[in-house]
Design a protein around this motif. Structure first.
Motif, PDB file in Angstrom:
ATOM      1  N   LEU A 124       0.852  -1.188   0.000  1.00  0.00           N
ATOM      2  CA  LEU A 124       0.000   0.000   0.000  1.00  0.00           C
ATOM      3  C   LEU A 124       0.889   1.240   0.000  1.00  0.00           C
ATOM      4  N   VAL A 125       0.824   2.022  -1.079  1.00  0.00           N
ATOM      5  CA  VAL A 125       1.732   3.166  -1.245  1.00  0.00           C
ATOM      6  C   VAL A 125       0.964   4.357  -1.830  1.00  0.00           C
ATOM      7  N   PRO A 126       1.520   5.575  -1.714  1.00  0.00           N
ATOM      8  CA  PRO A 126       0.951   6.706  -2.442  1.00  0.00           C
ATOM      9  C   PRO A 126       1.159   6.507  -3.940  1.00  0.00           C
ATOM     10  N   LEU A 127       0.115   6.693  -4.725  1.00  0.00           N
ATOM     11  CA  LEU A 127       0.216   6.558  -6.171  1.00  0.00           C
ATOM     12  C   LEU A 127       0.492   7.919  -6.810  1.00  0.00           C
ATOM     13  N   SER A 128       1.187   7.921  -7.928  1.00  0.00           N
ATOM     14  CA  SER A 128       1.556   9.184  -8.569  1.00  0.00           C
ATOM     15  C   SER A 128       0.334   9.967  -9.033  1.00  0.00           C
ATOM     16  N   SER A 129      -0.785   9.270  -9.264  1.00  0.00           N
ATOM     17  CA  SER A 129      -2.008   9.941  -9.707  1.00  0.00           C
ATOM     18  C   SER A 129      -2.802  10.532  -8.553  1.00  0.00           C
ATOM     19  N   GLY A 130      -2.350  10.262  -7.312  1.00  0.00           N
ATOM     20  CA  GLY A 130      -3.042  10.765  -6.131  1.00  0.00           C
ATOM     21  C   GLY A 130      -3.695   9.648  -5.342  1.00  0.00           C
ATOM     22  N   GLY A 131      -3.757   9.825  -4.036  1.00  0.00           N
ATOM     23  CA  GLY A 131      -4.353   8.815  -3.176  1.00  0.00           C
ATOM     24  C   GLY A 131      -3.435   7.627  -2.960  1.00  0.00           C
ATOM     25  N   GLU A 132      -3.965   6.615  -2.279  1.00  0.00           N
ATOM     26  CA  GLU A 132      -3.200   5.411  -2.005  1.00  0.00           C
ATOM     27  C   GLU A 132      -3.777   4.225  -2.770  1.00  0.00           C
ATOM     28  N   GLY A 133      -2.964   3.235  -2.974  1.00  0.00           N
ATOM     29  CA  GLY A 133      -3.401   2.015  -3.632  1.00  0.00           C
ATOM     30  C   GLY A 133      -2.275   1.011  -3.623  1.00  0.00           C
ATOM     31  N   LYS A 134      -2.566  -0.169  -4.123  1.00  0.00           N
ATOM     32  CA  LYS A 134      -1.509  -1.164  -4.269  1.00  0.00           C
ATOM     33  C   LYS A 134      -0.527  -0.685  -5.332  1.00  0.00           C
ATOM     34  N   ILE A 135       0.753  -0.909  -5.072  1.00  0.00           N
ATOM     35  CA  ILE A 135       1.774  -0.381  -5.976  1.00  0.00           C
ATOM     36  C   ILE A 135       1.598  -0.914  -7.389  1.00  0.00           C
ATOM     37  N   VAL A 177       6.986   3.928  -8.275  1.00  0.00           N
ATOM     38  CA  VAL A 177       8.076   3.129  -7.717  1.00  0.00           C
ATOM     39  C   VAL A 177       9.258   4.021  -7.337  1.00  0.00           C
ATOM     40  N   SER A 178       9.574   4.978  -8.178  1.00  0.00           N
ATOM     41  CA  SER A 178      10.699   5.877  -7.899  1.00  0.00           C
ATOM     42  C   SER A 178      10.487   6.650  -6.602  1.00  0.00           C
ATOM     43  N   THR A 179       9.279   7.162  -6.410  1.00  0.00           N
ATOM     44  CA  THR A 179       8.972   7.914  -5.190  1.00  0.00           C
ATOM     45  C   THR A 179       8.971   7.008  -3.968  1.00  0.00           C
ATOM     46  N   PHE A 180       8.367   5.830  -4.097  1.00  0.00           N
ATOM     47  CA  PHE A 180       8.291   4.905  -2.970  1.00  0.00           C
ATOM     48  C   PHE A 180       9.684   4.470  -2.505  1.00  0.00           C
ATOM     49  N   LEU A 181      10.554   4.167  -3.435  1.00  0.00           N
ATOM     50  CA  LEU A 181      11.895   3.689  -3.085  1.00  0.00           C
ATOM     51  C   LEU A 181      12.911   4.814  -2.933  1.00  0.00           C
ATOM     52  N   ASN A 182      12.506   6.043  -3.305  1.00  0.00           N
ATOM     53  CA  ASN A 182      13.416   7.193  -3.290  1.00  0.00           C
ATOM     54  C   ASN A 182      14.638   6.911  -4.161  1.00  0.00           C
ATOM     55  N   GLN A 183      14.366   6.354  -5.333  1.00  0.00           N
ATOM     56  CA  GLN A 183      15.423   6.018  -6.282  1.00  0.00           C
ATOM     57  C   GLN A 183      15.033   6.520  -7.671  1.00  0.00           C
ATOM     58  N   ASP A 329      10.468   4.055   5.336  1.00  0.00           N
ATOM     59  CA  ASP A 329      11.861   4.298   5.724  1.00  0.00           C
ATOM     60  C   ASP A 329      12.645   2.993   5.776  1.00  0.00           C
ATOM     61  N   GLU A 330      12.000   1.934   6.281  1.00  0.00           N
ATOM     62  CA  GLU A 330      12.673   0.634   6.348  1.00  0.00           C
ATOM     63  C   GLU A 330      12.966   0.105   4.937  1.00  0.00           C
ATOM     64  N   VAL A 331      11.991   0.274   4.041  1.00  0.00           N
ATOM     65  CA  VAL A 331      12.176  -0.196   2.669  1.00  0.00           C
ATOM     66  C   VAL A 331      13.313   0.562   2.003  1.00  0.00           C
ATOM     67  N   ARG A 332      13.330   1.879   2.159  1.00  0.00           N
ATOM     68  CA  ARG A 332      14.397   2.672   1.532  1.00  0.00           C
ATOM     69  C   ARG A 332      15.767   2.323   2.104  1.00  0.00           C
ATOM     70  N   ALA A 333      15.822   2.074   3.404  1.00  0.00           N
ATOM     71  CA  ALA A 333      17.088   1.684   4.021  1.00  0.00           C
ATOM     72  C   ALA A 333      17.558   0.335   3.469  1.00  0.00           C
TER      73      ALA A 333
END
Length: 355
Positions: A124-135, A177-183, A329-333
């Motif tokens: 469950l992540v923020p989607l680029s189109s707005g709101g949350e949803g499954k990645i 994916v880029s925003t979620f992983l900060n990559q 934060d755990e995922v990005r680490a």
């Protein structure tokens, strides 16, 4: 003949080293490396402009996002032939939608081994189109919105709607994916279910090993325990199965990684016909970003590729849907850790068993 034989041996060497972590991209790249002087390898490969020229780029190494789509349609939105659907054992052509059920971030450092990080599809992540949803949903949601917008504006050509919708889906999936992983994402590879099928078919099947016998009518899986050879249809069932697995979707992720390892081992003994089949497969099933230089990519592939799965906190039920709770934060680490970890021991040449 000697020159061509050396060229073919180079193909097998590069394929063996890469562990096929980027699916068809690496098959293409390895082939391009050896065949570039005798074949226009990039001709006919679908290209995407979803990653713009001004998009952020990795400062150290490169990141390739591999997206495996659930759609049973071809690149133009047309149904697959009935005999192919039957052999795939994946249901009718209108099933599946456009979820990115397979998401792998392949990080290729400037030096040292590469790492292929599987992103669980139900996070469950923020989607680029707005709101949350499954990645996994970022692609399909954006595709629908873009096609609806174009229809209102007067576009009704089916192929044009499909092309524009899928480009919007790619942009949304890359950004999510880029925003979620900060990559930053430097390159993308897209492949649908028929691509997985064609990989196995071109190689004459793959060898896998199961710890337990399993049977799942939803995926078509029906396998005994132990080492075994799967044909293309069985291989697709193998990577699709999640019901009846101890860890559900995470178990399926490990199946996908086992499939990649199996393809690598199969390619080590492949002949020229099989390599050509891989090239032909990629040209009809794969989409690459416009800046993906296959020859340059193949020439800079590392000797080792590691596989891992990014962490989740656990399952949750939200709005009638089962999702994965995640600590961003755990995922990005974890991404940073995997990208900088020392090389693993040399891989075992045997077939690893999975659930």
């Amino acid at each position: 003949m000697q020159a061509r034989g050396a060229c073919h041996r180079t193909v097998f060497l590069v394929l063996s080293r890469t562990a096929l972590a980027a699916l068809s991209a690496i098959v293409l790249a390895a082939s391009a490396f050896a065949w570039s002087t005798v074949s226009t390898i990039s001709t006919g490969v679908e290209r995407s402009y979803a990653i713009t020229d001004d998009a952020p780029r990795s400062e150290s190494g490169r990141n390739v996002l591999v997206m495996g789509l659930t759609t049973r349609l071809d690149l133009h939105g047309e149904p697959l032939p009935d005999d192919v659907l039957r052999r795939m054992q994946a249901g009718e052509s209108d099933r599946g939608g456009y979820n990115a059920n397979t998401l792998i971030l392949l990080h290729i450092p400037d030096s040292g081994p590469a790492v292929a990080m599987s992103v669980p599809r139900d996070n469950l992540v923020p989607l680029s189109s707005g709101g949350e949803g499954k990645i996994k949903e970022a692609y399909g949601r954006a595709k629908i919105v873009e096609e609806d917008r174009l229809r209102v504006a007067g576009t009704h050509d089916k192929r044009e709607l499909e092309r524009a919708g899928r480009e919007a889906g790619r942009r949304a999936q890359v950004r999510t994916v880029s925003t979620f992983l900060n990559q930053p994402i430097d390159h993308l590879v897209e492949i649908s279910l028929i691509g997985f099928f064609h990989i196995a078919e071109g190689l004459g099947g793959v060898d896998v090993c199961l710890r337990h016998a399993t049977k799942d009518p939803l995926s078509g899986a029906d396998f005994p325990a132990g080492p075994q050879h799967l044909d293309a249809g069985q291989a697709l069932s193998f990577v699709r199965q999640r019901h009846g697995l101890k860890d559900g979707d995470l178990g399926r992720t490990r199946r996908q990684q086992a499939f990649l390892s199996a393809v690598t081992k199969r390619l080590r003994g492949a002949d020229v016909t099989a390599v050509q089949a891989m090239i032909d497969m990629a040209k009809q099933d794969v989409v690459l970003d416009a800046r993906f230089d296959l020859v340059e990519f193949a020439g800079n592939l590392p000797a080792e590729v590691r596989f891992d799965t990014l962490p989740i906190e656990g399952g949750a039920h939200l709005g009638g849907l089962d999702v994965n709770k995640v600590d961003q934060d755990e995922v990005r680490a974890k991404v940073t850790e995997l990208a900088t970890a020392p090389p693993p021991p040399p891989p075992d040449d045997g077939i690893p068993c999975v659930d």
